[in-house]
Design a protein around this motif. Sequence first.
Motif, short mmCIF file in Angstrom:
data_model
loop_
_atom_site.label_atom_id
_atom_site.label_comp_id
_atom_site.label_asym_id
_atom_site.label_seq_id
_atom_site.Cartn_x
_atom_site.Cartn_y
_atom_site.Cartn_z
N TRP A 5 0.85 -1.15 0.53
CA TRP A 5 0.04 -0.26 0.02
C TRP A 5 1.11 0.72 -0.10
O TRP A 5 2.11 1.41 0.81
CB TRP A 5 -1.05 0.10 1.26
CG TRP A 5 -1.69 -0.78 1.20
CD1 TRP A 5 -1.60 -1.73 1.55
CD2 TRP A 5 -3.27 -0.89 1.01
NE1 TRP A 5 -2.51 -2.79 1.61
CE2 TRP A 5 -3.72 -1.87 0.74
CE3 TRP A 5 -3.92 -0.33 0.88
CZ2 TRP A 5 -4.60 -2.49 0.62
CZ3 TRP A 5 -5.46 0.26 0.40
CH2 TRP A 5 -6.38 -1.11 0.34
N GLU A 81 0.53 -3.03 5.22
CA GLU A 81 -1.08 -3.33 4.84
C GLU A 81 -1.49 -1.84 4.64
O GLU A 81 -0.78 -0.62 4.77
CB GLU A 81 -1.32 -3.34 6.38
CG GLU A 81 -1.30 -4.08 7.04
CD GLU A 81 -1.69 -5.01 9.01
OE1 GLU A 81 -2.65 -4.59 9.36
OE2 GLU A 81 -0.70 -4.96 9.43
N ALA A 82 -2.43 -1.36 4.33
CA ALA A 82 -3.30 -0.10 4.47
C ALA A 82 -3.24 1.26 5.77
O ALA A 82 -1.89 2.32 5.38
CB ALA A 82 -4.35 -0.02 4.12
N THR A 115 -3.09 -0.01 -3.46
CA THR A 115 -2.21 -1.40 -3.73
C THR A 115 -1.93 -1.35 -5.14
O THR A 115 -1.77 -1.76 -5.91
CB THR A 115 -3.01 -2.11 -2.52
OG1 THR A 115 -1.82 -3.26 -2.34
CG2 THR A 115 -3.82 -2.61 -3.40
N TYR A 186 -5.58 -1.79 -6.43
CA TYR A 186 -7.27 -1.01 -5.84
C TYR A 186 -7.05 1.02 -5.62
O TYR A 186 -5.50 0.64 -5.12
CB TYR A 186 -7.15 -1.36 -4.16
CG TYR A 186 -7.87 -1.64 -3.17
CD1 TYR A 186 -9.90 -1.78 -3.73
CD2 TYR A 186 -8.05 0.04 -1.83
CE1 TYR A 186 -10.29 -1.19 -2.12
CE2 TYR A 186 -8.74 0.15 -1.54
CZ TYR A 186 -9.88 -0.45 -1.37
OH TYR A 186 -10.67 -0.04 0.00
N ARG A 188 -8.07 4.91 -3.54
CA ARG A 188 -9.07 5.14 -3.09
C ARG A 188 -8.37 6.44 -2.31
O ARG A 188 -7.57 6.76 -2.68
CB ARG A 188 -9.78 4.99 -1.50
CG ARG A 188 -10.79 3.17 -1.61
CD ARG A 188 -12.07 3.38 -2.76
NE ARG A 188 -12.74 2.40 -2.41
CZ ARG A 188 -13.09 1.83 -3.22
NH1 ARG A 188 -11.82 1.98 -3.95
NH2 ARG A 188 -13.75 0.61 -3.80
N ALA A 205 -11.31 9.19 4.92
CA ALA A 205 -11.06 8.08 4.29
C ALA A 205 -12.31 7.29 4.30
O ALA A 205 -12.85 7.06 5.49
CB ALA A 205 -9.48 7.22 4.36
N ASP A 206 -12.39 6.40 2.86
CA ASP A 206 -13.92 5.68 3.25
C ASP A 206 -13.27 4.13 3.13
O ASP A 206 -13.91 3.63 2.68
CB ASP A 206 -14.33 5.90 1.64
CG ASP A 206 -13.26 5.14 0.42
OD1 ASP A 206 -11.84 5.47 0.74
OD2 ASP A 206 -13.85 4.99 -0.39
N ILE A 207 -12.50 3.83 3.78
CA ILE A 207 -11.74 2.79 4.57
C ILE A 207 -11.60 3.08 5.70
O ILE A 207 -10.39 3.16 6.95
CB ILE A 207 -10.29 2.85 3.63
CG1 ILE A 207 -10.04 1.96 2.28
CG2 ILE A 207 -9.43 1.13 4.82
CD1 ILE A 207 -8.68 2.76 2.28
N GLU A 208 -12.54 1.91 6.41
CA GLU A 208 -13.15 2.25 7.76
C GLU A 208 -12.10 2.10 8.75
O GLU A 208 -11.59 2.92 9.62
CB GLU A 208 -14.03 1.30 8.60
CG GLU A 208 -14.83 1.62 9.87
CD GLU A 208 -15.66 0.25 9.75
OE1 GLU A 208 -15.88 0.46 11.19
OE2 GLU A 208 -16.48 -0.34 9.21
N ASP A 209 -11.13 1.20 8.77
CA ASP A 209 -10.02 1.10 9.69
C ASP A 209 -8.42 2.31 9.06
O ASP A 209 -7.96 1.65 10.52
CB ASP A 209 -9.24 -0.02 9.95
CG ASP A 209 -8.68 -0.47 7.83
OD1 ASP A 209 -9.14 0.52 7.86
OD2 ASP A 209 -8.15 -1.35 7.94
N THR A 211 -8.81 5.26 9.73
CA THR A 211 -10.52 6.94 8.95
C THR A 211 -9.98 6.69 11.49
O THR A 211 -10.48 6.04 11.67
CB THR A 211 -11.96 6.20 8.75
OG1 THR A 211 -11.39 6.24 7.56
CG2 THR A 211 -12.42 7.90 9.41
#
Length: 227
Positions: A5, A81-82, A115, A186, A188, A205-209, A211
């Motif tokens: 990422w 990992e993000a 990623t 991917y 975002r 962000a629209d990635i929950e973990d 934000t």
Amino acid sequence: MAGIWRVYTPTNIQWAATALNPDELDFIESEINKSKTKRTSGPWEPWIKAPFDFPLPIGAKYGARFTPSGSMRNALYGGFEAVTAVFETTWHFLRFRKASSPALHCRREMRRIFTVGFHETAAIDIRTLPSAEMDRILDPFDYSASQAFAWAHSTAPSIIAPSVRHESGICAAVFDIAKLETKVSYMRELSYALTEDKEAVSVRADIEDITGVCVPTQNGRMHLRMS
């Protein structure tokens, strides 16, 4: 093959911040990139090529953990990992933004996170080194040992190392673009801004973990306080 990422900073922050939608941002980026000198040829998407097109040799102000000043090798840095990629980049964002003009302190800046496939063939893995040497290379504030290590391994296509900012994370510095897939798998939108007290970074962000608020610790790590 692993996936790494990367948090990508658009070429022109002011334009990116006012882009109406991702298509407009793509158009802006393509127009800006047309005017840039290209050194990286091949089929890779511009988001992947971008770090390999930075001016060389690396200037005194732009040295990083495994890309020392004077080096003729750029690198794409990323996390496995993000959240690792976000922790690494928010730590630097916080440091640079606090040192910038007060007029910029409250401004939110757009980023993109993507990623890309990464081939680990012939990578040097810091985790295999004796613990004392690894600790010197991963000093959270002093890059001298890590940059000396990079000079000593100047033909390595990539270096894999534990993340300094994310306690359980793993990072990669990829010097050979051929070790990366040609397309991102991917992508975002996200954005960074200093918190009101200027001691942490608000991440949207629209990635929950990823934000929430990234808060620095005394040992140079970051942790995420969920919104």
